[in-house]
Design a protein around this motif. Sequence first.
Motif, PDB file in Angstrom:
ATOM      1  N   THR A   1      -3.292  11.341   0.839  1.00 57.32           N
ATOM      2  CA  THR A   1      -1.998  11.328   0.580  1.00 57.32           C
ATOM      3  C   THR A   1      -1.416  12.274  -0.298  1.00 57.32           C
ATOM      4  O   THR A   1      -0.211  13.156  -0.121  1.00 57.32           O
ATOM      5  CB  THR A   1      -1.626   9.886   0.130  1.00 57.32           C
TER       6      THR A   1
ATOM      7  N   GLU B   1       0.894  -1.112   0.157  1.00 56.98           N
ATOM      8  CA  GLU B   1       0.090  -0.020  -0.079  1.00 56.98           C
ATOM      9  C   GLU B   1       0.765   1.297   0.008  1.00 56.98           C
ATOM     10  O   GLU B   1       0.690   2.329  -0.685  1.00 56.98           O
ATOM     11  CB  GLU B   1      -1.089   0.028   1.049  1.00 56.98           C
TER      12      GLU B   1
ATOM     13  N   GLU C   1      -7.998   7.775   1.390  1.00 57.51           N
ATOM     14  CA  GLU C   1      -6.715   7.700   1.795  1.00 57.51           C
ATOM     15  C   GLU C   1      -5.682   8.112   0.637  1.00 57.51           C
ATOM     16  O   GLU C   1      -4.896   8.866   0.893  1.00 57.51           O
ATOM     17  CB  GLU C   1      -6.223   6.196   1.964  1.00 57.51           C
TER      18      GLU C   1
END
Length: 709
Positions: free
Chosen positions: A471, A226, A467
């Motif tokens: 980021t 990830e 997410e």
Amino acid sequence: MVCKVDFQNPEGLPLHELHFLIKENGVQLKVPALNNRWVKPRCYTKFHGIPLENGKLSNQVLIDEWLHEAEWFCKDLEQLLGLEHFRFWSTLVYDPKSVELIISFLQEAIPHYIPVNSICCDDNVVSLYTKILDKVLKILCRMITNKESETEWIRKQDLGKMLYSKFIISVPMMFDIIVAYGRSNINVLTKIIQTIFKIEPKYNEDLKLGLKFLKNAFKTIQGKIENEGREEGTDLPTLFDDLALYSLDCAITVCLLLETYPEARRFCSDLNMDLCIAHFYDTGIPLLYKNISLIDNTSKSIGILNSTRMELLKAFRHIVYMDIDNIIMKPSESLIPAEHFIAILTECLSERTFVVDYQKYFPIGSDIEILQQACKELDLFKVDFVLRAYTSESQSYFVESPEKYSLVDESIEDYSGEPSEIIQVVNNEDFPRKRNITEEVNQVLDLLPHLGDGFIHRVLDRYNSPESAVTAILEGNLPPDLADADQTEVYIPPDIRDQIYLETGNQRLNIYDGDKYDIMTQDNPECIIKTGKGFPGQPKTAKQLLDDKSYVREMKSRYQEYSLVEEDKEYEDEYDDSYEALADSETKSKKMASANNVIADEVDDDESEGELVESKTETDKQTQRDKSRDFCENPADIRARYEARRNMFLQKRPAASETKNVAGSTKGQGQDKSVLANRRKKEANKSSRANHNRKSGASWKRSRGMIPS
């Protein structure tokens, strides 16, 4: 200096009880058979891996150097393997370098799933490596052998204690043995692993820690995937290839361990290893597929990932099949394992990819049939739900996805094929999924509360998940239009009336536009439609309201249930003067009755039955009097009546001398029963009067102002 001795054991003693007689400096000594005197000093050569570069042999100089060192390593193995029984074990116990010799090979050995011929075309290298592999396996077999002959043997409990306490064999070493030898030597591995755990049960505690490490390894791999190699200076192709190889290594270790030592299934179940495998299969493997395919669609790591998938499916199968084995062995106690089996399959339903692949390779229909036959008390609703969920594949139980996105390829049986035979990578972005934008915005606001919800909406429109959006914001990697946008922008939701205008062409300004009460857009609105005053069916005018006698019919039907209304009587809506007179008389009677009740309540509860009868007679007489002209009864009459009743009560009451006679007759002549009863009563109640209640009496008087405070 190594002592020389002729091995003799005529009595057939075990190693730990055997002693030898030797002479040293003219003195005869008795030395145990397991002693450092029998260790021959030797400089052992550690094994170094075959020099490879990009999966192939490097230059010839390094190959020649490796061949030279491997020859010496092979000689060390032969020397260790050729030692006598007591010298062999003395060397392993008192010379740690001899154990490091074995460990160095197991750590640097080529995994069994990578054939040596595929990475090395030099026959000398292949033959020497195969020879070393065979000799190490023979040494491992000798380590777990407690009896080599009638005169050379060790008790099993002593062997297990020696292997465990001297760290000759450890759980990490077992994992390396599994990876080095694999399924081609499954029978030998099974014998080695089961023997170790049988002779020393303490290894089970270490195995739990080893399995916990493997479980954390899957989580670590997924975290690395990830992270996508964002660390500075990371070589992405090398990183993802290493992660794929590490995933296969961990998966094979777990799978083969469960095959060789079935008791480990219980430890895996306690650690929820089955759920961890399903989650890693559903999230980590597809993401690794995607990253490797984007870099090199023909990479051999894709074939490694297919091998990993198969090993994970088999490992999961071994763990959950423990419940089936328990049911078959003990059908009478099948409820608990059956419910546990169903619970595990139910928890894995959220892992869509795993469910499809597991059902294709290990159909659960036969397992469910075993459960139903052995356990009649099992909840059939749960069983039917799980069976339909696994057999429905891409039906409506989960997020629907085209069949092309399944990771399973029916042609993959020998999963070491060429990359061209492997299916294409799953792209998570291609899956149609319903997003909850409001929830995702709240997730981003929890992390970055200084941003405006309007700006977050615009960012989430470009990214697939909160997410990735967070980021991109933190790394400053937003597209130019979003980078220049106002980050405090407020979100203004779209007006539903604009959408209605675009669909119907009618511009209206109503609070009910577009909802379930809108009669303009709904054929059957959830409301009452009225066009005038009042509600449908209600009187229109005051005359209609007064003439409406429907409530009379309703009350009549209600009272008829209690037989209070006769059928032949008609309702008369005329005023009756006699009713008013009757009401007045009832009111006066109620007043008199209430006054008499007040007087009756003041009478002491100890009145006799005769007094109550007399009081009732006086009350009846008093009621019959005609006092309609009096506003209320004369208080003097009330006091006189009360005094008369009190005097009558006192006359019938016994004298105090009779009721409280405690003296009795002369002593010695006997006492009456009433005297004895009075004495007991006085003794029991003497604390409630006289000098014993002064404080409570004074408090009562003070509370009513009788005593100055």
